[in-house]
Motif scaffolding. Structure first.
Motif: not given
Ligand code: ADP
Ligand SMILES: Cc1ncc(COP(=O)(O)OP(=O)(O)O)c(N)n1
Length: 192
Positions: A41-44, A1-4, A6-8
């Motif tokens: 948290l940091a990616h939302c 999930m965190s990869e998604a 950070r990416g798409p």
């Protein structure tokens, strides 16, 4: 999930509802879920805990007043969330008002976070099942419409209050438990 994230999904507003504790107090999270949520948290764009969830994430006791809510919301910013909608439905069930808090990092870090309180009348109903999921989904929809974060939260909370007030019109099960809010409140027609 965190990869998604950070990416798409980079640049897409993401609302993270950290479903860990139900309104009933029941735990909904397995071991390790806290760590997984903290990593996200940091990616939302926004995280929307209720008071027991905020306590679980910060390692504190559930907030029992608005001062503690403000402290825990800021602690969640410290854990990496860019913004927090801390839901106060569990605070003082006897009060006439329900207070939620939007906390955001300010543009100038020396000035500290920005806090916006959202208050609304407490709706007297047992039909509160799904309030948290309903709120976070409505905020996400409002953000997708391009609303500013605080306005997106304010309008979602106002709509949720109408959906709660309208829940008495639903007839679900034998009426003994916590019924659902009425998502169709705006177009509800009772046919008899
Ligand atoms: N009785 C109520 N009347 C009006 N708003 C409520 C009521 N109970 C909860 N809310 C609102 O519903 C949302 C979810 O609240 P809360 O109960 O804290 O979270 P959760 O449903 O995730 O446990 C918040 O915006 C809160 O202010
Ligand atoms: C199976 C299941 N998933 C999620 C929840 C929590 O829903 P939420 O809308 O956050 O809050 P309440 O339903 O507890 O008001 C749940 N209860 N069950």
């Amino acid at each position: 999930m965190s990869e998604a994230l950070r990416g798409p999904l980079t640049g897409v507003p993401v609302v993270l509802d950290p479903v860990m504790v139900a309104t009933s107090g029941d735990s909904l999270a397995a071991e390790g879920v806290r760590e997984a949520i903290v990593e996200l948290l940091a990616h939302c764009s926004l995280v929307t805990p209720n008071l027991p969830e905020a306590a679980g994430l910060t390692g504190e006791e559930p907030a029992s007043d608005r001062g503690a809510m403000a402290r825990q919301a800021q602690a969640l910013l410290g854990l990496g969330a860019p913004a927090v909608l801390l839901k106060g439905g569990h605070l003082g069930d006897d009060g006439d008002q329900v207070w939620d808090l939007v906390a955001r990092r300010g543009p100038d870090t020396s000035q500290g976070p920005r806090l916006d309180w959202l208050d609304g009348p407490r709706v007297r109903t047992r039909n509160t099942h799904g309030t948290g999921c309903t709120l976070s989904s409505a905020v996400a929809a409002n953000l997708a419409h391009g609303l500013d974060l605080v306005e997106a939260c304010r309008r979602a909370k106002e709509w949720l209050a109408r959906a709660l007030a309208s829940s008495e019109q639903l007839s679900v099960g034998d009426g003994s438990g916590h019924g659902p809010v009425n998502h169709l409140e705006a177009s509800w027609v009772t046919l008899r």
